[in-house]
Design an enzyme around this catalytic site. Sequence first.
Site, PDB file in Angstrom:
ATOM      1  N   GLU A  95      12.308  24.420  54.358  1.00 37.76           N
ATOM      2  CA  GLU A  95      12.726  23.917  53.055  1.00 37.76           C
ATOM      3  C   GLU A  95      12.025  22.604  52.772  1.00 37.76           C
ATOM      4  O   GLU A  95      11.916  21.740  53.643  1.00 37.76           O
ATOM      5  CB  GLU A  95      14.245  23.711  53.048  1.00 37.76           C
ATOM      6  CG  GLU A  95      14.747  23.291  51.687  1.00 37.76           C
ATOM      7  CD  GLU A  95      16.259  23.155  51.620  1.00 37.76           C
ATOM      8  OE1 GLU A  95      16.928  23.413  52.646  1.00 37.76           O
ATOM      9  OE2 GLU A  95      16.746  22.773  50.539  1.00 37.76           O
ATOM     10  N   GLY A  97      10.925  19.746  49.215  1.00 36.41           N
ATOM     11  CA  GLY A  97      11.464  19.192  47.989  1.00 36.41           C
ATOM     12  C   GLY A  97      11.445  20.197  46.852  1.00 36.41           C
ATOM     13  O   GLY A  97      12.255  20.149  45.933  1.00 36.41           O
ATOM     14  N   PHE A  98      10.513  21.118  46.896  1.00 39.33           N
ATOM     15  CA  PHE A  98      10.310  22.115  45.852  1.00 39.33           C
ATOM     16  C   PHE A  98      11.374  23.210  45.911  1.00 39.33           C
ATOM     17  O   PHE A  98      11.824  23.718  44.897  1.00 39.33           O
ATOM     18  CB  PHE A  98       8.920  22.709  46.097  1.00 39.33           C
ATOM     19  CG  PHE A  98       8.427  23.711  45.112  1.00 39.33           C
ATOM     20  CD1 PHE A  98       7.568  23.332  44.087  1.00 39.33           C
ATOM     21  CD2 PHE A  98       8.762  25.048  45.235  1.00 39.33           C
ATOM     22  CE1 PHE A  98       7.080  24.275  43.195  1.00 39.33           C
ATOM     23  CE2 PHE A  98       8.273  25.992  44.342  1.00 39.33           C
ATOM     24  CZ  PHE A  98       7.432  25.592  43.314  1.00 39.33           C
ATOM     25  N   GLY A  99      11.757  23.559  47.112  1.00 33.58           N
ATOM     26  CA  GLY A  99      12.729  24.641  47.292  1.00 33.58           C
ATOM     27  C   GLY A  99      12.575  25.234  48.680  1.00 33.58           C
ATOM     28  O   GLY A  99      12.055  24.571  49.583  1.00 33.58           O
ATOM     29  N   CYS A 100      13.013  26.480  48.827  1.00 32.88           N
ATOM     30  CA  CYS A 100      12.976  27.112  50.154  1.00 32.88           C
ATOM     31  C   CYS A 100      11.790  28.056  50.279  1.00 32.88           C
ATOM     32  O   CYS A 100      11.316  28.619  49.293  1.00 32.88           O
ATOM     33  CB  CYS A 100      14.255  27.902  50.373  1.00 32.88           C
ATOM     34  SG  CYS A 100      15.671  26.816  50.575  1.00 32.88           S
ATOM     35  N   VAL A 101      11.326  28.216  51.512  1.00 30.84           N
ATOM     36  CA  VAL A 101      10.212  29.134  51.786  1.00 30.84           C
ATOM     37  C   VAL A 101      10.742  30.269  52.675  1.00 30.84           C
ATOM     38  O   VAL A 101      11.364  30.011  53.714  1.00 30.84           O
ATOM     39  CB  VAL A 101       9.044  28.405  52.487  1.00 30.84           C
ATOM     40  CG1 VAL A 101       7.878  29.358  52.728  1.00 30.84           C
ATOM     41  CG2 VAL A 101       8.583  27.204  51.666  1.00 30.84           C
ATOM     42  N   LYS A 125       7.617  30.981  48.382  1.00 32.92           N
ATOM     43  CA  LYS A 125       8.284  29.711  48.064  1.00 32.92           C
ATOM     44  C   LYS A 125       9.036  29.883  46.757  1.00 32.92           C
ATOM     45  O   LYS A 125       8.471  30.303  45.746  1.00 32.92           O
ATOM     46  CB  LYS A 125       7.227  28.608  47.934  1.00 32.92           C
ATOM     47  CG  LYS A 125       7.803  27.216  47.943  1.00 32.92           C
ATOM     48  CD  LYS A 125       6.723  26.168  47.797  1.00 32.92           C
ATOM     49  CE  LYS A 125       6.144  25.728  49.111  1.00 32.92           C
ATOM     50  NZ  LYS A 125       5.354  24.477  48.993  1.00 32.92           N
ATOM     51  N   ASP A 220      -1.666  14.658  48.457  1.00 33.11           N
ATOM     52  CA  ASP A 220      -0.391  14.823  49.166  1.00 33.11           C
ATOM     53  C   ASP A 220      -0.615  15.232  50.618  1.00 33.11           C
ATOM     54  O   ASP A 220       0.100  16.081  51.153  1.00 33.11           O
ATOM     55  CB  ASP A 220       0.465  15.873  48.432  1.00 33.11           C
ATOM     56  CG  ASP A 220       1.952  15.709  48.744  1.00 33.11           C
ATOM     57  OD1 ASP A 220       2.334  14.638  49.253  1.00 33.11           O
ATOM     58  OD2 ASP A 220       2.719  16.651  48.478  1.00 33.11           O
TER      59      ASP A 220
HETATM   60  N1  ATP Z   1       2.409  29.834  54.068  1.00 26.04           N
HETATM   61  C1  ATP Z   1       3.364  29.510  54.933  1.00 26.04           C
HETATM   62  N2  ATP Z   1       3.481  30.184  56.106  1.00 26.04           N
HETATM   63  C2  ATP Z   1       4.435  29.872  57.010  1.00 26.04           C
HETATM   64  N3  ATP Z   1       5.336  28.870  56.839  1.00 26.04           N
HETATM   65  C3  ATP Z   1       5.273  28.164  55.698  1.00 26.04           C
HETATM   66  C4  ATP Z   1       4.302  28.438  54.679  1.00 26.04           C
HETATM   67  N4  ATP Z   1       4.490  27.558  53.668  1.00 26.04           N
HETATM   68  C5  ATP Z   1       5.521  26.780  54.040  1.00 26.04           C
HETATM   69  N5  ATP Z   1       6.006  27.130  55.251  1.00 26.04           N
HETATM   70  C6  ATP Z   1       7.131  26.517  55.990  1.00 26.04           C
HETATM   71  O1  ATP Z   1       8.082  26.033  55.069  1.00 26.04           O
HETATM   72  C7  ATP Z   1       8.296  24.635  55.240  1.00 26.04           C
HETATM   73  C8  ATP Z   1       8.603  24.002  53.909  1.00 26.04           C
HETATM   74  O2  ATP Z   1       7.416  23.920  53.140  1.00 26.04           O
HETATM   75  P1  ATP Z   1       7.367  23.110  51.793  1.00 26.04           P
HETATM   76  O3  ATP Z   1       5.944  22.998  51.407  1.00 26.04           O
HETATM   77  O4  ATP Z   1       8.299  23.719  50.803  1.00 26.04           O
HETATM   78  O5  ATP Z   1       8.008  21.719  52.142  1.00 26.04           O
HETATM   79  P2  ATP Z   1       7.439  20.432  52.874  1.00 26.04           P
HETATM   80  O6  ATP Z   1       5.944  20.478  52.929  1.00 26.04           O
HETATM   81  O7  ATP Z   1       8.181  20.289  54.153  1.00 26.04           O
HETATM   82  O8  ATP Z   1       7.887  19.286  51.904  1.00 26.04           O
HETATM   83  P3  ATP Z   1       7.296  18.918  50.500  1.00 26.04           P
HETATM   84  O9  ATP Z   1       8.140  19.619  49.500  1.00 26.04           O
HETATM   85  O10 ATP Z   1       7.440  17.466  50.476  1.00 26.04           O
HETATM   86  O11 ATP Z   1       5.877  19.410  50.446  1.00 26.04           O
HETATM   87  C9  ATP Z   1       7.016  24.135  55.903  1.00 26.04           C
HETATM   88  O12 ATP Z   1       7.242  22.972  56.648  1.00 26.04           O
HETATM   89  C10 ATP Z   1       6.638  25.316  56.801  1.00 26.04           C
HETATM   90  O13 ATP Z   1       7.336  25.248  58.012  1.00 26.04           O
HETATM   91 MG    MG Z   2       4.739  21.165  51.645  1.00 30.23          MG
END
Ligand code: ATP
Ligand code: MG
Length: 410
Positions: A95, A97-101, A125, A220
């Site tokens: 998860e 700031g944008f939401g859940c993955v 995402k 970023d």
């Molecule tokens: N393409 C992907 N494949 C596998 N895991 C992913 C992928 N994209 C994101 N994730 C997982 O989801 C988590 C959350 O990603 P997200 O980009 O939403 O947030 P973040 O980078 O932690 O924070 P921010 O919103 O500040 O960028 C990541 O830390 C990663 O573990």
């Molecule tokens: Mg991110």
Amino acid sequence: MGICWPKPAKCAHASSTNFSGSAKTHSKTKQESTSATAKSPPEGSNKAFIVSKPHKPVSGNLKADTSVSNNLKSFSFSDLKNATKNFRQDTLLGEGGFGCVFKGWIDENTFAPTKPGTGIVVAIKRLKAESFQGHKEWLAEVNYLGQLHHENLVKLIGYCVESENRLLVYEFMPKGSLENHLFKKGVQPISWATRMHIAMGVARGLSFLHCLNANVIYRDLKASNILLDSDYNAKLSDFGLARDGPTGDNTHVSTRVVGTRGYAAPEYVATGHLTPKSDVYSFGVVLLELLSGKRAMDDERAGFSEETLVDWAKPFLSDNRKVLRIMDTRLGGQYSKKGAQAAAALALQCLHTDPKNRPCMVDVLASIERLHATRDTPRTPQQSQAKLDHHGIKHVNSPHKARAPTTNSY
Ligand SMILES: Nc1ncnc2c1ncn2[C@@H]1O[C@H](COP(=O)(O)OP(=O)(O)OP(=O)(O)O)[C@@H](O)[C@H]1O
Ligand SMILES: [Mg+2]
């Protein structure tokens, strides 16, 4: 994404508020905008290409904007619901700031949702419904990643825009984010060779973005936005804050100040003037995280003093005799003194207060490649504990037998 006080990775979008509110315009400045130009493959990059630059990465008109990214698949919301077992908790990857993955499964050819465990795995995402800023960033991501292709950028497969729902579908990165490997408790520490391999991948991705044909500032760079494939190849993700670089006589782009505390370049935070050298600074911070195993901004370290990793490490970096004190003790003696000193010297150059004195990304990449190619003797060879990592490189200490911490305390 976004400004993050005091916990960078998790409060991103709240975020797109100004750091200081002091962003100014300047006569030699380009405002936050882009132009549409067809691009040919960048020189020296046979594995990368740009279809065309985004027409207008940020706008309220979804249909017009996403139409430029017609090489992306447009998914229906119900397809993505089916691909993730209705966004079930056991498919949650992380998860931000944008939401859940979420982890999902689709057919390789038709991209239709498939039964879990069949077809190809993707990462989906889902923008939080209440994330107002997220929409702008979602759109920028569709536009940039729809057009820019490189082995060190995560691949965007498609998107979904349906009433209030905004989603993005990416290639799945099996090793997750660098943040998890460096800072998550209980995770096996990554080796020195792997850390340098990751730094090289990140430097390649940024060099590609900064090349004349792409001319994109990423804005970023941080450990959570560096994703890793099964061979620890690094790929940049999250292009929601990316901007076109300055063109013509412009020396910089003027923007709202957004980014993540501890990673953002000081002159950018102070003035809102964005240049490719802002990314070089953030690269210096990531390199420092790789060397030290410490977070750019750590609540426990900083307390109320707001000390960043850079503040803490700089006095050591500038004295060759003290450099080893910043090194991650979990690395044991895997690196040579020379190698550590060279990596630290490179980090120091990237972190120069004056952006003009920072090297450009192609030079940073050349230095990292030299460093990585040098297989010099580790600091404390203990052949009896030698191990091969996934790059076939011999390591002398098991992470659990790392030397006792020396001066890496706060
Ligand atoms: N393409 C992907 N494949 C596998 N895991 C992913 C992928 N994209 C994101 N994730 C997982 O989801 C988590 C959350 O990603 P997200 O980009 O939403 O947030 P973040 O980078 O932690 O924070 P921010 O919103 O500040 O960028 C990541 O830390 C990663 O573990
Ligand atoms: Mg991110």
